[in-house]
Motif scaffolding. Structure first.
Motif, mmCIF file in Angstrom:
data_model
loop_
_atom_site.group_PDB
_atom_site.id
_atom_site.type_symbol
_atom_site.label_atom_id
_atom_site.label_comp_id
_atom_site.label_asym_id
_atom_site.label_seq_id
_atom_site.Cartn_x
_atom_site.Cartn_y
_atom_site.Cartn_z
ATOM 1 N N ALA A 41 0.819 -1.218 0.000
ATOM 2 C CA ALA A 41 0.000 0.000 0.000
ATOM 3 C C ALA A 41 0.850 1.265 0.000
ATOM 4 O O ALA A 41 0.500 2.248 -0.663
ATOM 5 N N ALA A 42 1.968 1.246 0.724
ATOM 6 C CA ALA A 42 2.816 2.439 0.783
ATOM 7 C C ALA A 42 3.459 2.716 -0.573
ATOM 8 O O ALA A 42 3.510 3.864 -1.035
ATOM 9 N N PHE A 43 3.980 1.678 -1.222
ATOM 10 C CA PHE A 43 4.552 1.835 -2.561
ATOM 11 C C PHE A 43 3.483 2.298 -3.556
ATOM 12 O O PHE A 43 3.732 3.130 -4.422
ATOM 13 N N GLU A 44 2.305 1.711 -3.394
ATOM 14 C CA GLU A 44 1.178 2.015 -4.273
ATOM 15 C C GLU A 44 0.786 3.491 -4.181
ATOM 16 O O GLU A 44 0.583 4.164 -5.187
ATOM 17 N N ALA A 45 0.670 3.982 -2.945
ATOM 18 C CA ALA A 45 0.308 5.388 -2.742
ATOM 19 C C ALA A 45 1.374 6.302 -3.331
ATOM 20 O O ALA A 45 1.058 7.324 -3.960
ATOM 21 N N MET A 46 2.646 5.944 -3.146
ATOM 22 C CA MET A 46 3.735 6.753 -3.693
ATOM 23 C C MET A 46 3.629 6.842 -5.219
ATOM 24 O O MET A 46 3.710 7.926 -5.795
ATOM 25 N N LYS A 47 3.400 5.715 -5.856
ATOM 26 C CA LYS A 47 3.327 5.699 -7.304
ATOM 27 C C LYS A 47 2.077 6.410 -7.817
ATOM 28 O O LYS A 47 2.133 7.216 -8.749
ATOM 29 N N LEU A 48 0.928 6.119 -7.210
ATOM 30 C CA LEU A 48 -0.321 6.729 -7.665
ATOM 31 C C LEU A 48 -0.292 8.246 -7.516
ATOM 32 O O LEU A 48 -0.684 8.985 -8.419
ATOM 33 N N ARG A 49 0.175 8.725 -6.369
ATOM 34 C CA ARG A 49 0.148 10.163 -6.111
ATOM 35 C C ARG A 49 1.262 10.908 -6.830
ATOM 36 O O ARG A 49 1.043 12.022 -7.330
ATOM 37 N N MET A 50 2.448 10.305 -6.904
ATOM 38 C CA MET A 50 3.578 11.015 -7.507
ATOM 39 C C MET A 50 3.627 10.796 -9.021
ATOM 40 O O MET A 50 3.412 11.731 -9.791
ATOM 41 N N LEU A 51 3.864 9.588 -9.457
ATOM 42 C CA LEU A 51 3.970 9.357 -10.900
ATOM 43 C C LEU A 51 2.631 9.585 -11.598
ATOM 44 O O LEU A 51 2.518 10.405 -12.505
ATOM 45 N N ASN A 52 1.609 8.824 -11.185
ATOM 46 C CA ASN A 52 0.333 8.895 -11.897
ATOM 47 C C ASN A 52 -0.351 10.249 -11.724
ATOM 48 O O ASN A 52 -0.962 10.768 -12.668
ATOM 49 N N GLY A 53 -0.266 10.822 -10.535
ATOM 50 C CA GLY A 53 -0.881 12.123 -10.312
ATOM 51 C C GLY A 53 -0.250 13.207 -11.156
ATOM 52 O O GLY A 53 -0.950 14.009 -11.796
ATOM 53 N N SER A 54 1.075 13.241 -11.185
ATOM 54 C CA SER A 54 1.749 14.253 -12.015
ATOM 55 C C SER A 54 1.539 13.968 -13.494
ATOM 56 O O SER A 54 1.431 14.886 -14.309
ATOM 57 N N HIS A 55 1.438 12.685 -13.855
ATOM 58 C CA HIS A 55 1.144 12.317 -15.240
ATOM 59 C C HIS A 55 -0.197 12.883 -15.681
ATOM 60 O O HIS A 55 -0.327 13.420 -16.785
ATOM 61 N N SER A 56 -1.212 12.750 -14.823
ATOM 62 C CA SER A 56 -2.530 13.284 -15.172
ATOM 63 C C SER A 56 -2.470 14.798 -15.316
ATOM 64 O O SER A 56 -3.006 15.370 -16.273
ATOM 65 N N MET A 57 -1.826 15.453 -14.367
ATOM 66 C CA MET A 57 -1.724 16.914 -14.427
ATOM 67 C C MET A 57 -1.037 17.358 -15.719
ATOM 68 O O MET A 57 -1.550 18.210 -16.458
ATOM 69 N N LEU A 58 0.122 16.781 -16.012
ATOM 70 C CA LEU A 58 0.861 17.233 -17.191
ATOM 71 C C LEU A 58 0.153 16.841 -18.484
ATOM 72 O O LEU A 58 0.301 17.516 -19.503
ATOM 73 N N ALA A 59 -0.644 15.769 -18.433
ATOM 74 C CA ALA A 59 -1.364 15.351 -19.637
ATOM 75 C C ALA A 59 -2.440 16.358 -20.001
ATOM 76 O O ALA A 59 -2.540 16.789 -21.160
ATOM 77 N N TYR A 60 -3.271 16.761 -19.014
ATOM 78 C CA TYR A 60 -4.343 17.711 -19.308
ATOM 79 C C TYR A 60 -3.788 19.095 -19.625
ATOM 80 O O TYR A 60 -4.172 19.728 -20.617
ATOM 81 N N ALA A 61 -2.864 19.563 -18.787
ATOM 82 C CA ALA A 61 -2.287 20.884 -19.039
ATOM 83 C C ALA A 61 -1.463 20.874 -20.322
ATOM 84 O O ALA A 61 -1.542 21.799 -21.141
ATOM 85 N N GLY A 62 -0.670 19.821 -20.506
ATOM 86 C CA GLY A 62 0.193 19.749 -21.678
ATOM 87 C C GLY A 62 -0.578 19.628 -22.978
ATOM 88 O O GLY A 62 -0.265 20.304 -23.962
ATOM 89 N N PHE A 63 -1.608 18.775 -22.997
ATOM 90 C CA PHE A 63 -2.394 18.607 -24.213
ATOM 91 C C PHE A 63 -3.006 19.931 -24.646
ATOM 92 O O PHE A 63 -2.967 20.287 -25.827
ATOM 93 N N HIS A 64 -3.560 20.681 -23.698
ATOM 94 C CA HIS A 64 -4.216 21.936 -24.055
ATOM 95 C C HIS A 64 -3.219 23.088 -24.262
ATOM 96 O O HIS A 64 -3.610 24.170 -24.676
ATOM 97 N N ALA A 65 -1.956 22.817 -23.978
ATOM 98 C CA ALA A 65 -0.915 23.792 -24.304
ATOM 99 C C ALA A 65 -0.203 23.417 -25.601
ATOM 100 O O ALA A 65 0.809 24.020 -25.964
ATOM 101 N N GLY A 66 -0.731 22.406 -26.282
ATOM 102 C CA GLY A 66 -0.168 22.005 -27.560
ATOM 103 C C GLY A 66 1.044 21.109 -27.459
ATOM 104 O O GLY A 66 1.794 20.960 -28.440
ATOM 105 N N ARG A 67 1.247 20.471 -26.308
ATOM 106 C CA ARG A 67 2.396 19.577 -26.123
ATOM 107 C C ARG A 67 1.958 18.142 -26.406
ATOM 108 O O ARG A 67 1.187 17.561 -25.643
ATOM 109 N N THR A 68 2.450 17.569 -27.477
ATOM 110 C CA THR A 68 1.979 16.256 -27.924
ATOM 111 C C THR A 68 2.468 15.126 -27.031
ATOM 112 O O THR A 68 1.722 14.196 -26.727
#
Length: 485
Positions: free
Chosen positions: A283-310
């Motif tokens: 669970a601890a590893f899972e939370a680290m990955k979900l919040r850090m990698l996956n969370g930042s991935h989601s943020m950069l995907a939405y912001a990046g896509f609408h900023a024209g970053r493919t």
């Protein structure tokens, strides 16, 4: 026309498996035969068999599209795995013995799952495909696959229906149950899948549900390896290496991680030989990955896509966006409990390096799909911990606003695009043509956001403020202003 890969005899010796695949039987059935499975579980099982042998090859099952099976079956499960980083390496994987699609007729897959030789059924189907009801801890009876399989339990097509039918076949034959190994990005994924499976079974046969509850193991896991969709270049590079066409070739990054709770009553491959971590603290590893990698991935995907970053690499080449990625990583890390032997600062540094990898073409639009399934565990799950530790939540508010801007369908700063989400129609009704305040109000009462998060007025006030800017200005301007804060 170039000859197709069908045999290891066609493969240069240096690229062949370090063992004879035909000498090893099938011990795993895998549901969800996509690129990630081929880059992760199948590749690490390859290393385990090479190190310690055993009948642990994999039969791959595609639940819906026949594409993956059509690529792999004519090649007898063989495919090229290309790892792109500071240098590029490649090898042909032999751990997959064959591939089938169960969409038309699930009998072959069910028979394989019920076979006594099968010790593990592993799964990668994405969060939306299971039909989980996270609020109740059971199954979602309104999910199309769940509803259909409850009506026709002897000819299932969904994950829960397939698992329950195969387990019942084993129960009736007096065969010990296989271990169910969920490898999707869900918090406490083994526990969630166990609850949904038992709940589903209870609607069919209460005795069966009790047998599953008492006898079937559902270890939790955490998986990590960035794996973009294969491109024409992927296939061309594989053909150049092999001298034959490989239609199942994939590419990935050099990094991988797999953390598993070690509970396999019928045995398992020696995955530790491939660097897999076995622990009671998944669970601890899972939370680290979900919040850090996956969370930042989601943020950069939405912001990046609408900023024209493919691609993700394009996001990281943008100074302002890269700064926001780092902010998100640092905020997410601050919400986590300590993990023995893990430095979250070093983990964040490694993620930044992975995101910058110029050889990996991971599309922001690809990452941006299924947000309603992903944000609850990637972003919203961290809020309570942030509040209890008095951590600034602006990064989470920005990520949430970027997602809401995406579901709005607004084209004030971009071309029209498809909203790819299992709740697409519902989300569009909540957000299209509406202002920031109305969108936020609708999402807060949507039902798939927990009450704790939905009632956090301060958080949603910040989301509304950021979203209003995103709906009125170009995303590039909003990003620059946010990075300058």
């Amino acid at each position: 026309m170039t000859m197709r890969l069908t045999s290891l005899d066609q493969v240069p010796q240096s690229l062949r498996p370090a063992y004879n695949p035909s000498a090893h039987g099938v011990g795993i059935v895998h549901i969800g035969l996509g690129a990630f499975h081929k880059a992760h579980q199948a590749a690490l099982t390859e290393l385990a068999i090479a190190a310690s042998g055993g009948d642990w090859r994999i039969l791959g099952v595609s639940l819906r599209s026949p594409k993956a099976a059509d690529e792999l079956a004519p090649q007898h499960g063989l495919y090229t795995l290309i790892e792109r980083g500071a240098s590029t390496s490649a090898r042909v994987i032999g751990s997959i013995s064959g591939a089938i699609c169960s969409a038309e007729d699930p009998a072959l897959a069910l028979d394989a799952m019920a076979n006594p030789a099968t010790k593990i059924v592993s799964i990668t189907v994405t969060e939306k495909a299971y039909g989980l009801d996270r609020a109740s801890g059971g199954c979602d009876r309104n999910h199309p696959a769940v509803a259909a399989d409850l009506k026709s339990p002897h000819k299932p097509h969904g994950v829960l229906g397939m698992l329950v039918r195969a387990l019942d076949m084993r129960r009736q034959a007096g065969i010990s149950p296989f271990t169910v190994l969920c490898c999707d990005n869900l918090p406490d994924n083994g526990h969630l899948l166990r609850g949904a499976t038992i709940d589903f079974a209870n609607d069919i046969n209460t005795e069966l549900a009790g047998w599953i509850a008492e006898n079937v193991s559902f270890p939790s896991t955490m998986v990590d390896r960035i794996t973009p969709a294969a491109t024409a270049k992927t296939l061309a590079d594989a053909e150049a290496l092999l001298g034959v066409a490989d239609l199942a070739a994939i590419e990935t990054e050099p990094f991988y991680q797999w953390v598993i709770a070690d509970n396999f009553p019928l045995g398992r491959p020696k995955w530790e030989a491939a660097g897999v971590i076995f622990t009671d603290n998944v669970a601890a590893f899972e939370a680290m990955k979900l919040r850090m990698l996956n969370g930042s991935h989601s943020m950069l995907a939405y912001a990046g896509f609408h900023a024209g970053r493919t691609y993700v690499r394009d996001v990281m080449a943008d100074r302002a966006l890269a700064k926001l990625v780092r902010r998100h990583l640092d905020t997410a890390a601050a919400t986590l409990p300590p993990i023995e032997g893990i430095d979250t600062g070093n983990y964040a540094d490694a993620l930044i390096k992975r995101f910058r990898n110029p050889e990996i073409a991971h599309q922001t639009f690809q990452i941006a799909m299924d947000g309603s399934e992903k944000l609850p565990q990637r972003i919203f799950s961290a809020l309570a911990d942030a509040r209890s530790r008095e951590i600034e939540t602006r990064a989470f508010a920005f990520a949430t606003a970027a997602w809401l801007r995406h579901i709005s369908g607004s084209t004030h700063d971009c071309e029209s695009y498809e909203l790819r989400d299992p709740r697409a129609a519902e989300l569009s009704e909540m957000a299209r043509g509406k202002g920031a305040g109305e969108i936020v109000a609708n999402i807060r009462k949507s039902g798939f956001i927990s009450e704790t998060v939905a009632t956090d007025d301060a958080f949603w006030a910040e989301v509304t403020e950021i979203l209003a800017s995103m709906l009125a200005e170009p995303m590039t301007a909003v990003i620059e202003a946010e990075a300058a804060r």
